[in-house]
Write a protein that holds these residues in place. Sequence first.
Motif, PDB file in Angstrom:
ATOM      1  N   GLU A 215      40.556  59.453  34.709  1.00 25.72           N
ATOM      2  CA  GLU A 215      41.252  60.745  34.705  1.00 25.72           C
ATOM      3  C   GLU A 215      40.926  61.550  35.960  1.00 25.72           C
ATOM      4  O   GLU A 215      41.768  62.330  36.458  1.00 25.72           O
ATOM      5  CB  GLU A 215      40.846  61.533  33.459  1.00 25.72           C
ATOM      6  N   ALA A 216      39.681  61.388  36.462  1.00 26.15           N
ATOM      7  CA  ALA A 216      39.277  62.169  37.636  1.00 26.15           C
ATOM      8  C   ALA A 216      39.758  61.556  38.939  1.00 26.15           C
ATOM      9  O   ALA A 216      39.823  62.255  39.973  1.00 26.15           O
ATOM     10  CB  ALA A 216      37.747  62.306  37.665  1.00 26.15           C
ATOM     11  N   ALA A 217      40.075  60.266  38.943  1.00 24.94           N
ATOM     12  CA  ALA A 217      40.444  59.582  40.195  1.00 24.94           C
ATOM     13  C   ALA A 217      41.614  60.249  40.923  1.00 24.94           C
ATOM     14  O   ALA A 217      41.550  60.438  42.151  1.00 24.94           O
ATOM     15  CB  ALA A 217      40.749  58.112  39.901  1.00 24.94           C
ATOM     16  N   PRO A 218      42.708  60.639  40.252  1.00 24.39           N
ATOM     17  CA  PRO A 218      43.822  61.266  40.998  1.00 24.39           C
ATOM     18  C   PRO A 218      43.436  62.572  41.683  1.00 24.39           C
ATOM     19  O   PRO A 218      44.102  62.994  42.642  1.00 24.39           O
ATOM     20  CB  PRO A 218      44.878  61.507  39.909  1.00 24.39           C
ATOM     21  N   TYR A 219      42.386  63.230  41.193  1.00 23.06           N
ATOM     22  CA  TYR A 219      41.989  64.508  41.785  1.00 23.06           C
ATOM     23  C   TYR A 219      40.958  64.333  42.902  1.00 23.06           C
ATOM     24  O   TYR A 219      40.834  65.197  43.781  1.00 23.06           O
ATOM     25  CB  TYR A 219      41.414  65.427  40.700  1.00 23.06           C
ATOM     26  N   THR A 220      40.190  63.241  42.831  1.00 25.47           N
ATOM     27  CA  THR A 220      39.165  63.016  43.865  1.00 25.47           C
ATOM     28  C   THR A 220      39.678  62.156  45.014  1.00 25.47           C
ATOM     29  O   THR A 220      39.118  62.198  46.121  1.00 25.47           O
ATOM     30  CB  THR A 220      37.932  62.339  43.240  1.00 25.47           C
ATOM     31  N   ASP A 223      46.241  61.610  48.223  1.00 26.77           N
ATOM     32  CA  ASP A 223      47.414  60.849  48.656  1.00 26.77           C
ATOM     33  C   ASP A 223      47.552  59.512  47.932  1.00 26.77           C
ATOM     34  O   ASP A 223      47.845  58.471  48.529  1.00 26.77           O
ATOM     35  CB  ASP A 223      47.371  60.609  50.170  1.00 26.77           C
ATOM     36  N   LEU A 224      47.305  59.520  46.622  1.00 27.81           N
ATOM     37  CA  LEU A 224      47.504  58.288  45.859  1.00 27.81           C
ATOM     38  C   LEU A 224      48.987  58.109  45.565  1.00 27.81           C
ATOM     39  O   LEU A 224      49.687  59.076  45.213  1.00 27.81           O
ATOM     40  CB  LEU A 224      46.744  58.363  44.532  1.00 27.81           C
ATOM     41  N   PRO A 225      49.503  56.905  45.701  1.00 31.28           N
ATOM     42  CA  PRO A 225      50.910  56.655  45.343  1.00 31.28           C
ATOM     43  C   PRO A 225      51.123  56.911  43.848  1.00 31.28           C
ATOM     44  O   PRO A 225      50.190  56.786  43.030  1.00 31.28           O
ATOM     45  CB  PRO A 225      51.109  55.173  45.698  1.00 31.28           C
ATOM     46  N   ASP A 226      52.319  57.226  43.505  1.00 39.28           N
ATOM     47  CA  ASP A 226      52.626  57.504  42.105  1.00 39.28           C
ATOM     48  C   ASP A 226      52.329  56.316  41.181  1.00 39.28           C
ATOM     49  O   ASP A 226      51.821  56.516  40.063  1.00 39.28           O
ATOM     50  CB  ASP A 226      54.091  57.930  41.969  1.00 39.28           C
ATOM     51  N   PHE A 232      46.118  54.723  36.703  1.00 36.05           N
ATOM     52  CA  PHE A 232      44.894  55.414  36.289  1.00 36.05           C
ATOM     53  C   PHE A 232      45.110  56.144  34.957  1.00 36.05           C
ATOM     54  O   PHE A 232      44.228  56.157  34.085  1.00 36.05           O
ATOM     55  CB  PHE A 232      44.442  56.399  37.369  1.00 36.05           C
ATOM     56  N   ALA A 233      46.261  56.741  34.787  1.00 37.62           N
ATOM     57  CA  ALA A 233      46.548  57.453  33.539  1.00 37.62           C
ATOM     58  C   ALA A 233      46.583  56.487  32.353  1.00 37.62           C
ATOM     59  O   ALA A 233      46.081  56.796  31.261  1.00 37.62           O
ATOM     60  CB  ALA A 233      47.875  58.201  33.667  1.00 37.62           C
TER      61      ALA A 233
END
Length: 387
Positions: A215-220, A223-226, A232-233
Motif C-alpha cells: 500500500e505504501a509503495a505507490p507513495y514512496t 512515477d510508477l506506471p499505472d 501493488f493494490a
Amino acid sequence: MNLTAKLDKVERQVADLDLRRIIESPLLDIVIGVGLFLLALDRLGAFLGYLNALQVLAAGLATLPHILRRRIPLVVVALTALGALGLMLFGDGNVFGLSAPVYASGVLSAYTVFRQTSRGTSWLLYGVVIVPFLLVVWNRFPFVAMSLPLSWAAALAAAAFLADVRRSRTEVRQAQADNLEALREQAAMGERARIAREMHDVVAHSISLIAVRAEAAPYTLKDLPDPVRTEFAEIATSARETLGEMRRLLGVLRADSGAETVLAPLPGLERVRELIEGHGGDVDLDIVGEERPLPQAVDLSAYRIVQECLANARAHAPGARVSVELAYQPNLLSIRVADDGPGPASDASGGHGLIGMRERALALGGWFSAERGPNGGFLVHAGLPTE
C-alpha cells in the motif's frame, strides 16, 4: 558402580526381558511336549515294570501333540483324549490316574482351546462336550474310580476359569490401550491447535508487512506506471484477504480448543537464558556455532522445546543437572537437552509434552527423538531446518 546403580541396571534388564515372547515360543512347546512324553514313559515304566508298543503310542498321543497346541488346538485336544483312552485300554486303568504328564498335556491343550474361543463358547464346550465325555469314560470303564473324572472335570474347569481371567485381563489392557491412544490423539490435536495459533501470529505479522509495503509503495516510489500501481493494490488486497481468512481459521481453532486469546508477544531464543534462570536448578547452556537470527517459527519452536524439556526435568527429575545445547549449523538448528535423572520409566509411552515437542519439530520439517541418555538420565534431541 554403587548398589543403587546396580539395582537400577538389573531392574531395566528385567523390564526389557520379553517374557511373553519366551512363553509363547514354539520352541518352548516342543520342549514341554517332548518332556511330558519322556516323563509319561518313565512313570508308566516305573508303575508297570514294562512297556509295549501300544502303550508307548498311547503315551505319545497323549503328550506329543502339545507341540502343536497353539496351531491346531482342537485337533490336539482330540489326540490327547485318544491317547488317554489308549492308556486305559492297553494298560492298568490306574496308570492313567497316576500319569501326571497326561493331566498336564490335557489341561494345557484344553486351556489353549478355551483361550482362543469366546467366553460363551468355551463354557459351552466345557458343559456340552467335556463333562459328557468324562461321564461316558467313567461308564465305559468301570474300573475307573469316580474320583478320576471328577478330578479331570475340576482341572479342566480351572483351565476354563484361568482362560476366562486372562481373556478379561486382555480385554481390559486393550481398552486401556485404546483409551490411552485416544488421549494421545486428543493431546496431539490440542497441541496442533496451539501450534497453529502461534504460527498464525508469526505468519500474520509477515503478511501484514506485505500489505503495508504494497500500500505504501505507490507513495514512496515516484512515477510508477499505472499497471504497477494496480499490481501493488492487488497485492495489498490479497494480503488483507489472506489475513482475514487466517483470523477466521484461528477463531475456529480457539472455539474448538476452548483457548483464550493471548496478547503477549511470542518468545524466542533471546529469552532462553531468562528461561534457564527461572528453572531453579543446575542448568548448563552451551551455544555451538555463531548465533544468528532465525525464522520466527523456528525461533519460537526452539524456545518451546527447551521450555518443555526444563518443565519435564522439574517434574520427573527434580534436582537433576540439566544440559542444554543449541548448535547453529548452516541449514539447521540442533537442540539437545539432557539430564542426569533416573531416566524414562520402563512403562513410559510418551507424555503430552513429548507429543507437543514432536509435533512442533515435524511441523517445520524437522526431526525429534526422546530416549534414555547414553550415561543414564533422559535425552531430547531435535533438529529444526532454518531454511
